[in-house]
Scaffold this motif. Structure first.
Motif, PDB file in Angstrom:
ATOM      1  N   ALA A  16       0.928  -1.139   0.101  1.00  0.00           N
ATOM      2  CA  ALA A  16      -0.105  -0.076   0.020  1.00  0.00           C
ATOM      3  C   ALA A  16       0.801   1.286  -0.006  1.00  0.00           C
ATOM      4  O   ALA A  16       2.145   1.016   0.331  1.00  0.00           O
ATOM      5  N   CYS A  17       0.411   2.356  -0.456  1.00  0.00           N
ATOM      6  CA  CYS A  17       1.102   3.602  -0.522  1.00  0.00           C
ATOM      7  C   CYS A  17       1.341   4.018   0.782  1.00  0.00           C
ATOM      8  O   CYS A  17       2.458   4.955   0.813  1.00  0.00           O
ATOM      9  N   GLY A  18       0.265   4.074   1.563  1.00  0.00           N
ATOM     10  CA  GLY A  18       0.354   4.822   2.965  1.00  0.00           C
ATOM     11  C   GLY A  18       0.230   6.176   2.917  1.00  0.00           C
ATOM     12  O   GLY A  18       0.187   6.713   4.175  1.00  0.00           O
ATOM     13  N   VAL A  19      -0.067   6.808   2.109  1.00  0.00           N
ATOM     14  CA  VAL A  19      -0.355   8.301   2.063  1.00  0.00           C
ATOM     15  C   VAL A  19      -1.722   8.709   1.433  1.00  0.00           C
ATOM     16  O   VAL A  19      -2.284   9.779   1.560  1.00  0.00           O
ATOM     17  N   CYS A  20      -2.507   7.585   0.645  1.00  0.00           N
ATOM     18  CA  CYS A  20      -3.897   8.087  -0.029  1.00  0.00           C
ATOM     19  C   CYS A  20      -4.926   7.967   1.053  1.00  0.00           C
ATOM     20  O   CYS A  20      -4.663   7.694   2.263  1.00  0.00           O
ATOM     21  N   ALA A  21      -6.168   8.570   0.775  1.00  0.00           N
ATOM     22  CA  ALA A  21      -7.068   8.670   1.944  1.00  0.00           C
ATOM     23  C   ALA A  21      -7.434   7.369   2.556  1.00  0.00           C
ATOM     24  O   ALA A  21      -7.462   7.329   3.876  1.00  0.00           O
ATOM     25  N   ASN A  22      -7.615   6.224   1.747  1.00  0.00           N
ATOM     26  CA  ASN A  22      -7.949   4.970   2.431  1.00  0.00           C
ATOM     27  C   ASN A  22      -6.694   4.419   3.413  1.00  0.00           C
ATOM     28  O   ASN A  22      -6.903   3.968   4.413  1.00  0.00           O
ATOM     29  N   CYS A  23      -5.380   4.687   2.791  1.00  0.00           N
ATOM     30  CA  CYS A  23      -4.213   4.227   3.774  1.00  0.00           C
ATOM     31  C   CYS A  23      -4.448   4.962   4.992  1.00  0.00           C
ATOM     32  O   CYS A  23      -4.168   4.380   5.962  1.00  0.00           O
ATOM     33  N   LYS A  24      -4.611   6.368   4.912  1.00  0.00           N
ATOM     34  CA  LYS A  24      -4.725   7.297   6.264  1.00  0.00           C
ATOM     35  C   LYS A  24      -5.554   6.683   7.063  1.00  0.00           C
ATOM     36  O   LYS A  24      -5.794   6.980   8.217  1.00  0.00           O
ATOM     37  N   TYR A  63      -7.789  -1.071   0.635  1.00  0.00           N
ATOM     38  CA  TYR A  63      -8.459  -0.260  -0.207  1.00  0.00           C
ATOM     39  C   TYR A  63      -7.687   0.826  -0.809  1.00  0.00           C
ATOM     40  O   TYR A  63      -8.028   1.941  -1.470  1.00  0.00           O
ATOM     41  N   CYS A  64      -6.242   0.729  -0.819  1.00  0.00           N
ATOM     42  CA  CYS A  64      -5.374   1.745  -1.094  1.00  0.00           C
ATOM     43  C   CYS A  64      -5.539   2.028  -2.437  1.00  0.00           C
ATOM     44  O   CYS A  64      -5.941   1.102  -3.224  1.00  0.00           O
ATOM     45  N   HIS A  65      -5.561   3.236  -2.978  1.00  0.00           N
ATOM     46  CA  HIS A  65      -5.844   3.505  -4.327  1.00  0.00           C
ATOM     47  C   HIS A  65      -4.690   3.181  -5.319  1.00  0.00           C
ATOM     48  O   HIS A  65      -4.854   3.212  -6.561  1.00  0.00           O
ATOM     49  N   ARG A  66      -3.479   3.068  -4.551  1.00  0.00           N
ATOM     50  CA  ARG A  66      -2.221   2.598  -5.548  1.00  0.00           C
ATOM     51  C   ARG A  66      -1.925   1.423  -5.079  1.00  0.00           C
ATOM     52  O   ARG A  66      -0.612   1.016  -5.199  1.00  0.00           O
TER      53      ARG A  66
HETATM   54 ZN   LIG Z   1      -2.671   4.132  -0.269  1.00  0.00          ZN
END
Ligand SMILES: [Zn+2]
Ligand SMILES: [Zn+2]
Length: 349
Positions: free
Chosen positions: A92-100, A106-109
Motif C-alpha cells: 500500500a502507498c501509505g499516503v492515500c485517503a484509504n491508507c490514512k 483499499y489503497c488507491h495505488r
Molecule cells: Zn494508499
C-alpha cells in the motif's frame, strides 16, 4: 536449493535453482516447511503462463515456513518464527485517503503480486522463498492453528470465504457450490457457517461429491443439477452460488440454477483467460455476477477464530502428504484426479 520450476511447454519440473537472497532491508527469507498445489497452478501443469512470458521461476503461492534471514527494517517477525505467507502480496502507498483511514487493502495505488507467476516473485514450492516487504507479507502463525490450517489460510480457505461472502449468503438461504475441488469443498463447509439452510454441491467426479455429502451438502452431478434443484426447492433455485470451477460450463450452469435476482460469486480460475458469458440468461434473471479475487489477509480475522474453536475443519481437504521431491507426481495426481486426490501437502527436505 531444489524447487518446482515452470519450464514452459514441458510444464513443471523438480530441479535445482539458485538459493534466494535478501532483496533489500524490508525483505525476509523463509525456509519452507509446507507448501501446496493450487487449482490455479493448472496453467503451469498445462505448459501455459497467463501472467508473464517468463520461464525458469519457482511456482507455488501456498507456503508456510520458518524465518531464517531478515532485513533490518523487518521487526514484526524474528529469526526462527513460524510464518504464513499470503499467496497474494500487497504493498500500500501509505499516503492515500484509504491508507490514512487505516484501510491499506483499499489503497488507491495498491500494488498486488502473486508468488510463483514470474521471475519477479518466485514461488514457494521450493526449499526457501524470498518474501518482499515482509512487514506486510509474513505473518506469525497464530496460537492454536495447525500447519495444515495455516497453509489453507495462505490462499484457498480465504478464497472459499470470499466466495461465500460475495455470493451474499443469507441465513436460511439456499446455496449451490459448482466445482468441488478443495476451494469448493471449503465453500460448502463455510456456507453452513454463513447460515445456509441447504447447500447443493455439484461436480462430475464421484469422490468429490461424496466428500461434499459428508459435509452435509446435497451432492449432484452437473447434468442432473437443474432438474433436481427445481424439485428440491419448488423452483426457487439457489439464492447464492459459488462457482469454484471458473469454466464456461460452470458459469452457464451457475446461471441456470440461480434464483431470480440470485448472486453468483466466481472464485475459480481455469487456464483459459477469457470465457463466454450467458449474458441473456443473466439479464432475464437479473443476476449479479462477481469475479472475486481473494484479498487473503482480510479474511483472517473471521477465519482464525473459526479454526481455533474447531467450528470448521477444512484441513480434511488434504488427502495426500508427499515430499517436494515427488512434486511432479503430485501435480499429475492432482490435475488428473488420480487416487481420489483432493489436495496435496508437499514437504521440502
Ligand atoms: Zn494508499
Ligand atoms: Zn491459489
Amino acid at each position: 536449493m531444489k524447487a518446482m520450476v515452470f519450464e514452459g511447454e514441458s510444464g513443471v519440473r523438480y530441479r535445482a535453482v539458485d538459493d534466494p537472497t535478501l532483496r533489500d532491508h524490508s525483505s525476509a527469507i523463509v525456509k519452507v516447511t509446507h507448501c501446496s498445489i493450487c487449482g490455479s497452478d493448472s496453467q503451469f501443469y498445462h505448459g501455459i503462463n497467463n501472467a508473464s512470458t517468463d520461464t525458469g521461476f519457482c511456482v507455488g503461492h501456498e507456503t508456510i515456513g520458518e524465518v531464517v534471514e531478515l532485513g533490518r527494517h523487518v521487526d514484526q517477525v524474528k529469526h526462527g518464527d513460524q510464518v504464513m505467507l499470503s499467496g497474494l502480496t500487497s504493498k500500500a502507498c501509505g499516503v492515500c485517503a484509504n491508507c490514512k483511514a487505516g484501510k491499506p487493502f483499499y489503497c488507491h495505488r495498491l500494488q498486488l503480486g502473486i508468488y510463483g507467476n514470474s521471475c519477479a516473485l518466485h514461488g514457494g514450492q521450493a526449499e526457501a522463498i524470498l518474501v518482499p516487504d515482509a512487514k506486510a507479507n509474513a505473518t506469525l502463525i497464530p496460537e492454536g492453528i495447525s500447519a495444515e490450517q495455516a497453509l489453507l489460510l495462505t490462499d484457498t480457505l480465504a478464497t472459499a470465504y470470499f466466495g461465500c461472502e460475495k455470493a451474499e449468503i443469507q441465513p436460511g438461504g439456499a446455496v449451490a457450490v459448482v466445482g468441488l475441488g478443495p476451494i469448493g469443498l471449503m465453500a460448502v463447509e463455510l456456507a453452513f457457517v454463513f447460515g445456509a439452510s441447504q447447500v447443493f454441491a455439484i461436480d462430475p467426479v464421484d469422490y468429490r461429491r461424496e466428500q461434499a455429502r459428508t459435509l452435509g451438502a446435497v451432492p449432484l452431478k452437473p447434468e442432473e443439477a437443474a432438474q433436481e434443484m427445481t424439485e428440491a426447492t419448488d423452483a426457487a433455485m439457489a439464492d447464492s452460488i459459488i462457482d469454484a470451477a471458473g469454466r464456461e460450463s460452470s458459469i452457464q450452469l451457475s446461471a441456470e440454477i440461480a434464483s431470480n435476482r440470485g448472486v453468483i460469486a466466481c472464485v475459480g480460475i481455469s487456464h483459459h483467460p477469457t470465457l463466454q458469458f450467458p449474458h441473456l440468461l443473466a439479464i432475464m434473471k437479473s443476476l449479479t455476477f462477481r469475479s472475486v479475487l481473494s484479498y487473503v489477509p482480510m479474511s483472517w480475522p473471521a477465519l482464525i477464530p473459526l479454526l481455533q474453536s474447531g467450528r470448521i475443519r477444512p484441513e480434511r481437504v488434504f488427502s495426500h502428504h508427499m515430499p517436494l521431491s515427488e512434486g511432479e507426481q503430485a501435480y499429475t495426481q492432482f490435475f488428473e484426479k488420480q487416487d481420489s486426490t483432493l489436495k496435496v501437502v508437499l514437504n521440502p527436505g
